[in-house]
Design an enzyme around this catalytic site. Sequence first.
Site, PDB file in Angstrom:
ATOM      1  N   ILE A 149      51.430  38.736  42.903  1.00  0.00           N
ATOM      2  CA  ILE A 149      51.384  38.637  44.359  1.00  0.00           C
ATOM      3  C   ILE A 149      52.739  38.228  44.911  1.00  0.00           C
ATOM      4  O   ILE A 149      53.195  38.751  45.933  1.00  0.00           O
ATOM      5  CB  ILE A 149      50.290  37.642  44.795  1.00  0.00           C
ATOM      6  CG1 ILE A 149      48.902  38.177  44.431  1.00  0.00           C
ATOM      7  CG2 ILE A 149      50.371  37.370  46.293  1.00  0.00           C
ATOM      8  CD1 ILE A 149      47.784  37.163  44.594  1.00  0.00           C
ATOM      9  N   ASP A 195      61.035  24.871  38.011  1.00  0.00           N
ATOM     10  CA  ASP A 195      59.614  24.624  37.803  1.00  0.00           C
ATOM     11  C   ASP A 195      59.148  23.740  38.958  1.00  0.00           C
ATOM     12  O   ASP A 195      59.748  22.685  39.215  1.00  0.00           O
ATOM     13  CB  ASP A 195      59.411  23.905  36.469  1.00  0.00           C
ATOM     14  CG  ASP A 195      57.948  23.781  36.073  1.00  0.00           C
ATOM     15  OD1 ASP A 195      57.114  23.528  36.958  1.00  0.00           O
ATOM     16  OD2 ASP A 195      57.649  23.926  34.870  1.00  0.00           O
ATOM     17  N   VAL A 196      58.094  24.147  39.653  1.00  0.00           N
ATOM     18  CA  VAL A 196      57.674  23.410  40.851  1.00  0.00           C
ATOM     19  C   VAL A 196      57.106  22.028  40.521  1.00  0.00           C
ATOM     20  O   VAL A 196      56.841  21.241  41.427  1.00  0.00           O
ATOM     21  CB  VAL A 196      56.658  24.211  41.698  1.00  0.00           C
ATOM     22  CG1 VAL A 196      57.291  25.476  42.244  1.00  0.00           C
ATOM     23  CG2 VAL A 196      55.386  24.504  40.912  1.00  0.00           C
ATOM     24  N   ASN A 222      53.756  30.320  46.908  1.00  0.00           N
ATOM     25  CA  ASN A 222      52.860  31.187  46.150  1.00  0.00           C
ATOM     26  C   ASN A 222      52.734  30.788  44.682  1.00  0.00           C
ATOM     27  O   ASN A 222      51.798  31.208  44.011  1.00  0.00           O
ATOM     28  CB  ASN A 222      53.357  32.638  46.252  1.00  0.00           C
ATOM     29  CG  ASN A 222      52.544  33.584  45.391  1.00  0.00           C
ATOM     30  OD1 ASN A 222      51.410  33.928  45.729  1.00  0.00           O
ATOM     31  ND2 ASN A 222      53.112  34.008  44.271  1.00  0.00           N
ATOM     32  N   SER A 268      42.913  30.760  48.316  1.00  0.00           N
ATOM     33  CA  SER A 268      42.063  31.666  47.543  1.00  0.00           C
ATOM     34  C   SER A 268      40.658  31.667  48.116  1.00  0.00           C
ATOM     35  O   SER A 268      40.220  30.699  48.757  1.00  0.00           O
ATOM     36  CB  SER A 268      42.015  31.216  46.079  1.00  0.00           C
ATOM     37  OG  SER A 268      41.028  31.924  45.340  1.00  0.00           O
ATOM     38  N   TYR A 325      40.462  25.088  39.376  1.00  0.00           N
ATOM     39  CA  TYR A 325      41.174  26.037  40.235  1.00  0.00           C
ATOM     40  C   TYR A 325      40.637  25.977  41.663  1.00  0.00           C
ATOM     41  O   TYR A 325      41.408  25.915  42.631  1.00  0.00           O
ATOM     42  CB  TYR A 325      41.034  27.451  39.671  1.00  0.00           C
ATOM     43  CG  TYR A 325      41.765  28.500  40.466  1.00  0.00           C
ATOM     44  CD1 TYR A 325      43.152  28.604  40.406  1.00  0.00           C
ATOM     45  CD2 TYR A 325      41.079  29.390  41.283  1.00  0.00           C
ATOM     46  CE1 TYR A 325      43.831  29.563  41.139  1.00  0.00           C
ATOM     47  CE2 TYR A 325      41.737  30.349  42.017  1.00  0.00           C
ATOM     48  CZ  TYR A 325      43.120  30.436  41.946  1.00  0.00           C
ATOM     49  OH  TYR A 325      43.779  31.384  42.677  1.00  0.00           O
ATOM     50  N   LYS A 379      42.681  24.894  45.138  1.00  0.00           N
ATOM     51  CA  LYS A 379      42.840  25.782  46.287  1.00  0.00           C
ATOM     52  C   LYS A 379      42.146  25.226  47.535  1.00  0.00           C
ATOM     53  O   LYS A 379      42.621  25.424  48.662  1.00  0.00           O
ATOM     54  CB  LYS A 379      42.325  27.179  45.950  1.00  0.00           C
ATOM     55  CG  LYS A 379      43.170  27.903  44.919  1.00  0.00           C
ATOM     56  CD  LYS A 379      44.618  28.054  45.365  1.00  0.00           C
ATOM     57  CE  LYS A 379      45.455  28.851  44.392  1.00  0.00           C
ATOM     58  NZ  LYS A 379      46.853  29.042  44.847  1.00  0.00           N
ATOM     59  N   THR A 425      39.516  38.268  44.586  1.00  0.00           N
ATOM     60  CA  THR A 425      40.004  38.551  43.238  1.00  0.00           C
ATOM     61  C   THR A 425      40.971  39.719  43.298  1.00  0.00           C
ATOM     62  O   THR A 425      40.608  40.808  43.743  1.00  0.00           O
ATOM     63  CB  THR A 425      38.835  38.866  42.289  1.00  0.00           C
ATOM     64  OG1 THR A 425      37.913  37.776  42.309  1.00  0.00           O
ATOM     65  CG2 THR A 425      39.345  39.061  40.877  1.00  0.00           C
TER      66      THR A 425
END
Length: 249
Positions: free
Chosen positions: A18, A52-53, A79, A131, A144, A148, A176
């Site tokens: 994405i 690396d975030v 993102n 998401s 997850y 989100k 998805t």
Amino acid sequence: MSELAGLKALVTGGASGIGLAITNAFAAEGASVAVLDRAAEGPPGTLYVQADVTDDTAVRAAVATAVDALGGLDILVNNAGIGAQGPVEHSTDDDWHHVLDVNLIGTARVSRAAWPHLRASGNAAIINTSSIAAIAGLPQRAIYSASKGAISALTRAMAADGMPDRIRVNAVNPGTADTPWIGRLLNTAADPAAERAALEARQPHGRLVTADEIAHAVVYLASPRAGSTTGTELAVDGGMAGLRLRPRS
């Protein structure tokens, strides 16, 4: 005129999936784009900063490098993120810490580093990738989904804080999507074709969302034409969040 002509953007997790689609869409709409990712190499033809975030020092240095090279910053797309499978019963503390550190705190770290530069822009926008999992209970996605859901709440709080600084903050909520990560998940299934068919059938329009469709939504949220849009989430999910269709005969 291109939607983002003359604007300067930073996309995290922009080396694939994405994020790469967003990077390409931004460039096609006239933006100057920098990519922040932990991959060894970035997309050809883009300004690439590796970080690396989960590393605040690296994030601050990468954002400063990107802003210097771009000559300012108008748009930030948060993102970068990772997935996680499994129910809460089987999730360890390490699993929770890792996913939240990347998905949630990583978004906060990059936003914190970018905020002073965005404040100086006349067209500042932040777009977070949330998401469908933030609002729909999906099986085997406890960590997850929680990460989100937190992104969605953070988006609204950041939008409120951004008002005095004229920084718009929104989120995009994909269903998805047909991405490399989903491809890897399918490859681990006992019957990848059957698993893909099940994921497609779960979405009302009967197919996976494309990365390009998500990128087009992000372009809108980033555009000055969306100047009155802030604190909201734009679903790109084939109707999964709100539609309850009868089974196809």
